[in-house]
Motif scaffolding. Structure first.
Motif, PDB file in Angstrom:
ATOM      1  N   LEU A  58      -3.639 -19.638  -6.923  1.00 32.28           N
ATOM      2  CA  LEU A  58      -2.529 -18.986  -6.478  1.00 32.28           C
ATOM      3  C   LEU A  58      -1.329 -19.951  -6.312  1.00 32.28           C
ATOM      4  O   LEU A  58      -1.449 -20.766  -5.497  1.00 32.28           O
ATOM      5  N   SER A  59      -0.206 -19.636  -6.879  1.00 30.90           N
ATOM      6  CA  SER A  59       1.012 -20.257  -6.657  1.00 30.90           C
ATOM      7  C   SER A  59       2.159 -19.245  -6.334  1.00 30.90           C
ATOM      8  O   SER A  59       2.291 -18.169  -6.870  1.00 30.90           O
ATOM      9  N   ILE A  60       2.728 -19.555  -5.214  1.00 30.80           N
ATOM     10  CA  ILE A  60       3.785 -18.835  -4.460  1.00 30.80           C
ATOM     11  C   ILE A  60       5.330 -19.551  -4.714  1.00 30.80           C
ATOM     12  O   ILE A  60       5.368 -20.530  -4.308  1.00 30.80           O
ATOM     13  N   ASP A  61       6.222 -18.387  -5.012  1.00 32.95           N
ATOM     14  CA  ASP A  61       7.544 -18.972  -5.194  1.00 32.95           C
ATOM     15  C   ASP A  61       8.009 -19.358  -3.768  1.00 32.95           C
ATOM     16  O   ASP A  61       8.026 -18.803  -2.780  1.00 32.95           O
ATOM     17  N   GLN A  62       8.993 -20.389  -3.922  1.00 31.36           N
ATOM     18  CA  GLN A  62       9.472 -20.812  -2.419  1.00 31.36           C
ATOM     19  C   GLN A  62      10.157 -20.101  -1.948  1.00 31.36           C
ATOM     20  O   GLN A  62      10.431 -20.158  -0.469  1.00 31.36           O
ATOM     21  N   ALA A 134      -8.416 -15.604 -12.189  1.00 32.50           N
ATOM     22  CA  ALA A 134      -8.451 -16.898 -12.250  1.00 32.50           C
ATOM     23  C   ALA A 134      -7.286 -17.446 -12.008  1.00 32.50           C
ATOM     24  O   ALA A 134      -7.249 -18.271 -11.100  1.00 32.50           O
ATOM     25  N   ASP A 135      -5.937 -16.948 -12.117  1.00 32.43           N
ATOM     26  CA  ASP A 135      -4.822 -17.503 -12.035  1.00 32.43           C
ATOM     27  C   ASP A 135      -3.578 -16.622 -11.429  1.00 32.43           C
ATOM     28  O   ASP A 135      -3.496 -15.588 -12.448  1.00 32.43           O
ATOM     29  N   VAL A 136      -3.045 -16.759 -10.506  1.00 32.26           N
ATOM     30  CA  VAL A 136      -1.928 -16.000 -10.062  1.00 32.26           C
ATOM     31  C   VAL A 136      -0.691 -16.650  -9.655  1.00 32.26           C
ATOM     32  O   VAL A 136      -0.810 -17.597  -8.957  1.00 32.26           O
ATOM     33  N   LEU A 137       0.565 -16.423 -10.391  1.00 34.05           N
ATOM     34  CA  LEU A 137       1.747 -17.097 -10.259  1.00 34.05           C
ATOM     35  C   LEU A 137       2.977 -15.889  -9.525  1.00 34.05           C
ATOM     36  O   LEU A 137       3.048 -14.963 -10.535  1.00 34.05           O
ATOM     37  N   ALA A 139       6.721 -15.125  -8.525  1.00 32.99           N
ATOM     38  CA  ALA A 139       7.859 -15.850  -8.675  1.00 32.99           C
ATOM     39  C   ALA A 139       8.817 -14.464  -8.469  1.00 32.99           C
ATOM     40  O   ALA A 139       8.835 -13.534  -9.601  1.00 32.99           O
ATOM     41  N   GLY A 140       9.679 -14.340  -7.496  1.00 33.41           N
ATOM     42  CA  GLY A 140      10.612 -13.097  -7.316  1.00 33.41           C
ATOM     43  C   GLY A 140       9.846 -11.945  -7.209  1.00 33.41           C
ATOM     44  O   GLY A 140       8.783 -11.830  -6.585  1.00 33.41           O
ATOM     45  N   ASP A 141      10.143 -10.797  -8.132  1.00 32.05           N
ATOM     46  CA  ASP A 141       9.432  -9.517  -8.113  1.00 32.05           C
ATOM     47  C   ASP A 141       8.155  -9.603  -9.127  1.00 32.05           C
ATOM     48  O   ASP A 141       7.882  -8.493  -9.340  1.00 32.05           O
ATOM     49  N   ARG A 142       8.123 -10.709 -10.021  1.00 28.31           N
ATOM     50  CA  ARG A 142       6.880 -10.797 -11.046  1.00 28.31           C
ATOM     51  C   ARG A 142       5.854 -11.505 -10.467  1.00 28.31           C
ATOM     52  O   ARG A 142       5.926 -12.572 -10.065  1.00 28.31           O
ATOM     53  N   VAL A 143       4.689 -11.179 -11.147  1.00 25.30           N
ATOM     54  CA  VAL A 143       3.268 -11.832 -10.842  1.00 25.30           C
ATOM     55  C   VAL A 143       2.698 -11.954 -12.000  1.00 25.30           C
ATOM     56  O   VAL A 143       2.457 -10.880 -12.748  1.00 25.30           O
ATOM     57  N   SER A 144       2.446 -13.202 -12.392  1.00 32.75           N
ATOM     58  CA  SER A 144       1.646 -13.561 -13.735  1.00 32.75           C
ATOM     59  C   SER A 144       0.160 -13.592 -13.172  1.00 32.75           C
ATOM     60  O   SER A 144      -0.067 -14.301 -12.370  1.00 32.75           O
ATOM     61  N   VAL A 145      -0.477 -13.106 -13.954  1.00 30.87           N
ATOM     62  CA  VAL A 145      -1.976 -12.863 -13.537  1.00 30.87           C
ATOM     63  C   VAL A 145      -2.881 -13.220 -14.847  1.00 30.87           C
ATOM     64  O   VAL A 145      -2.715 -12.328 -16.001  1.00 30.87           O
ATOM     65  N   ARG A 146      -3.924 -14.241 -14.867  1.00 29.71           N
ATOM     66  CA  ARG A 146      -4.759 -14.358 -15.898  1.00 29.71           C
ATOM     67  C   ARG A 146      -6.251 -13.805 -15.340  1.00 29.71           C
ATOM     68  O   ARG A 146      -6.732 -14.193 -14.307  1.00 29.71           O
ATOM     69  N   GLN A 147      -6.735 -12.990 -16.014  1.00 33.18           N
ATOM     70  CA  GLN A 147      -8.100 -12.613 -15.515  1.00 33.18           C
ATOM     71  C   GLN A 147      -9.138 -12.768 -16.640  1.00 33.18           C
ATOM     72  O   GLN A 147      -8.895 -12.957 -17.884  1.00 33.18           O
ATOM     73  N   VAL A 148     -10.481 -12.791 -16.263  1.00 36.99           N
ATOM     74  CA  VAL A 148     -11.528 -13.055 -17.003  1.00 36.99           C
ATOM     75  C   VAL A 148     -12.346 -12.048 -16.976  1.00 36.99           C
ATOM     76  O   VAL A 148     -12.789 -11.743 -15.844  1.00 36.99           O
ATOM     77  N   TYR A 149     -12.849 -11.285 -17.947  1.00 34.34           N
ATOM     78  CA  TYR A 149     -13.537  -9.994 -17.990  1.00 34.34           C
ATOM     79  C   TYR A 149     -14.995 -10.581 -18.486  1.00 34.34           C
ATOM     80  O   TYR A 149     -15.078 -11.081 -19.363  1.00 34.34           O
ATOM     81  N   SER A 150     -16.001  -9.791 -17.998  1.00 35.23           N
ATOM     82  CA  SER A 150     -17.445 -10.368 -18.292  1.00 35.23           C
ATOM     83  C   SER A 150     -18.367  -9.212 -18.149  1.00 35.23           C
ATOM     84  O   SER A 150     -18.249  -8.191 -17.031  1.00 35.23           O
ATOM     85  N   GLY A 151     -19.534  -9.172 -18.858  1.00 36.18           N
ATOM     86  CA  GLY A 151     -20.444  -8.121 -18.585  1.00 36.18           C
ATOM     87  C   GLY A 151     -21.485  -8.056 -19.836  1.00 36.18           C
ATOM     88  O   GLY A 151     -21.301  -9.130 -20.671  1.00 36.18           O
ATOM     89  N   HIS A 152     -22.061  -6.907 -20.133  1.00 30.32           N
ATOM     90  CA  HIS A 152     -22.710  -6.532 -21.170  1.00 30.32           C
ATOM     91  C   HIS A 152     -22.782  -5.373 -21.867  1.00 30.32           C
ATOM     92  O   HIS A 152     -22.446  -4.296 -21.131  1.00 30.32           O
TER      93      HIS A 152
END
Length: 202
Positions: A58-62, A134-137, A139-152
């Protein structure tokens, strides 16, 4: 209050909410807190709500205040807990009733109804679907998110029945957070990888 002090306050506020440990070199002594790491997927969150997912990074805007950081982190955790569990209660906590999908796929209803439909479709194909954030950034009112989906693939998808094939693919979102809830998003899923894994593409 200096920027670095504000960043520490915002980072520690989100840290307390996320139940995570600060990254190497981060402390309350004035070093920037710009990344939070848990090292696990979908672990127990906080005592107040043990069902919310964790973030791996997680990264947060200053410029984010502690209160704003707390709100945004909470809404994002609620949203991806919905994707991790299929429980629509988390979706309706996270997203505004006026939510707008700005990359709406053909045939999907707009708004929350479309999100619910997408979740049902994936879970019909992959009943044990899990979402790792996995990753959250932020910045301001926007949030970038990388997700990993798994299963069968043990269910059905576009008329095809699964035989237990393992699936694992990435998705990338930009969430726009309003005053209290998420109001819109842009999203991209790695549907080609998913289709190859279930045998829909050679």
């Amino acid at each position: 209050m200096r920027k670095s002090t504000r960043l520490v306050a915002a980072g520690l506020a989100a840290l307390a909410l996320a139940g995570a440990a600060p990254a190497t070199g981060a402390s309350a002594a004035g070093h920037p807190v710009d990344r939070i790491t848990t090292g696990g997927q979908s672990k127990v969150a906080t005592a107040s709500d043990p069902h919310l997912v964790h973030f791996q990074h997680l990264s947060i805007d200053q410029g984010l205040s502690p209160d704003r950081a707390r709100l945004v982190v909470r809404r994002i955790r609620e949203l991806y807990t919905f994707w991790d569990t299929g429980d629509v209660r988390y979706l309706h906590r996270a997203d505004s009733p006026a939510f707008v999908d700005r990359t709406l796929p053909t045939g999907r209803p707009q708004g929350l109804r479309g999100i619910e439909q997408a979740s049902r479709t994936f879970r019909a194909a992959v009943p044990d679907l899990r979402c790792t954030v996995a990753d959250v950034l932020i910045a301001g009112d926007r949030v970038s998110v990388r997700q990993v989906y798994s299963g069968h693939f043990t269910g059905t998808y576009n008329g095809a029945r699964g035989h237990g094939q393992g699936v694992r693919f990435n998705a990338f979102d930009i969430q726009q957070v309003g005053a209290r809830q998420i109001v819109g998003d842009w999203h991209l899923e790695d549907n080609m990888t998913f289709s190859k894994q279930i045998g829909a593409l050679s």
